[in-house]
Design an enzyme around this catalytic site. Structure first.
Site, mmCIF file in Angstrom:
data_model
loop_
_atom_site.group_PDB
_atom_site.id
_atom_site.type_symbol
_atom_site.label_atom_id
_atom_site.label_comp_id
_atom_site.label_asym_id
_atom_site.label_seq_id
_atom_site.Cartn_x
_atom_site.Cartn_y
_atom_site.Cartn_z
ATOM 1 N N CYS A 174 40.435 -30.274 62.478
ATOM 2 C CA CYS A 174 41.271 -29.177 63.237
ATOM 3 C C CYS A 174 42.367 -29.764 63.872
ATOM 4 O O CYS A 174 42.677 -30.898 63.960
ATOM 5 C CB CYS A 174 40.268 -28.801 64.336
ATOM 6 S SG CYS A 174 39.503 -29.639 65.601
ATOM 7 N N CYS A 175 43.285 -28.765 64.256
ATOM 8 C CA CYS A 175 44.511 -29.307 64.785
ATOM 9 C C CYS A 175 45.496 -29.898 64.031
ATOM 10 O O CYS A 175 45.913 -29.508 62.866
ATOM 11 C CB CYS A 175 44.453 -29.726 66.300
ATOM 12 S SG CYS A 175 45.752 -29.817 67.296
ATOM 13 N N ILE A 176 46.029 -31.226 64.365
ATOM 14 C CA ILE A 176 46.938 -31.903 63.495
ATOM 15 C C ILE A 176 45.917 -32.572 62.495
ATOM 16 O O ILE A 176 46.478 -33.194 61.480
ATOM 17 C CB ILE A 176 47.763 -32.660 64.404
ATOM 18 C CG1 ILE A 176 48.733 -33.511 63.531
ATOM 19 C CG2 ILE A 176 47.034 -33.955 65.060
ATOM 20 C CD1 ILE A 176 49.585 -32.601 62.876
ATOM 21 N N THR B 264 40.836 -25.912 60.455
ATOM 22 C CA THR B 264 41.068 -24.737 61.419
ATOM 23 C C THR B 264 42.442 -25.428 62.339
ATOM 24 O O THR B 264 42.305 -26.477 62.617
ATOM 25 C CB THR B 264 39.946 -24.130 62.376
ATOM 26 O OG1 THR B 264 40.414 -23.031 63.047
ATOM 27 C CG2 THR B 264 39.503 -25.208 63.522
#
Length: 225
Positions: free
Chosen positions: A135-137, A198
């Site tokens: 998730c995220c980066i 995500t």
């Protein structure tokens, strides 16, 4: 018996380690899913240390494993000890530590290198056809290690000012991967590679929406496992 999941951390704190809310959300959703979780981090020095109050660099030196132990409540192992055969899935929260400590994306962008232990861990799960959640980066890790995979880091345009890091999507495409535009409450499943992503804090959104999106990611990983 619940699914056995490895959670990989990159330190403690959004600007130089793992994002605390994302790591906590992943753990809450895994707990709700009845998963058996073990936490790992590489035993390496952080690329840098950031004073989170001032938002500026500090002269301190910190260790990724030691700092990650804060999030793990001390119950953590060196990533070198992870054995893929003992797990059904692996998950990576985001935070700048992923882009600084697990790889060099923060400095080198798409030309980055991935920590060899992190790379071999990803390759081992992928080779065993076990799901990988990011998730995220952290989806940039998959983009760098698995050319041609599909991931999301949100949108490829700064929709309503909510996606300030939208250029990450085009960098992922330039690596030969496919970026899928998704909202913060959604997850994308690359079924052929068993990679679930995500965007989390890559989107400026209320915390509960980020929490729910991470829940979608965890749920899809559990389904694939």
């Amino acid at each position: 018996m619940g699914k056995r999941v490895a959670l990989i951390l990159a330190g403690c704190g959004v600007f130089d380690g793992s994002e605390v809310h994302e790591a906590s959300a992943v753990l809450v959703h895994l707990s709700r899913a009845g998963a058996e979780v073990r936490i790992f981090a590489p035993n390496i020095e952080q690329r840098d240390v950031v004073d989170h109050l001032k938002g500026s660099p500090s002269e301190e030196k910190r260790n990724v494993l030691v700092e990650s132990a804060r999030l793990a409540r001390g119950n953590i192992q060196d990533l070198a000890e992870l054995k893929v055969g003992e797990f059904d899935a692996v998950l990576f929260p985001g935070g700048f530590g992923v882009a600084k400590n697990l790889c060099s994306w923060a400095v080198d962008g798409k030309a980055c290198s991935v920590n060899e232990l992190v790379k071999s861990t990803l390759e081992a799960f992928h080779g065993a056809k076990k799901p990988i959640g990011l998730c995220c980066i952290s989806p940039v890790l998959a983009a760098k290690v698995f050319p041609g995979c599909e991931v999301t880091v949100g949108h490829d345009k700064n929709v309503d000012g909510r996606f300030p890091d939208f250029e990450t999507a085009s960098a992922i495409e330039e690596l030969g991967c496919k970026h899928i535009c998704k909202g913060v409450s959604e997850a994308h499943v690359d079924s052929s590679n068993r990679i679930v992503t995500t965007c989390a804090f890559m989107c400026k959104a209320p915390l509960h929406e980020i929490f729910d999106g991470i829940g979608k990611m965890v749920g899809e990983v559990m389904r694939l496992a």
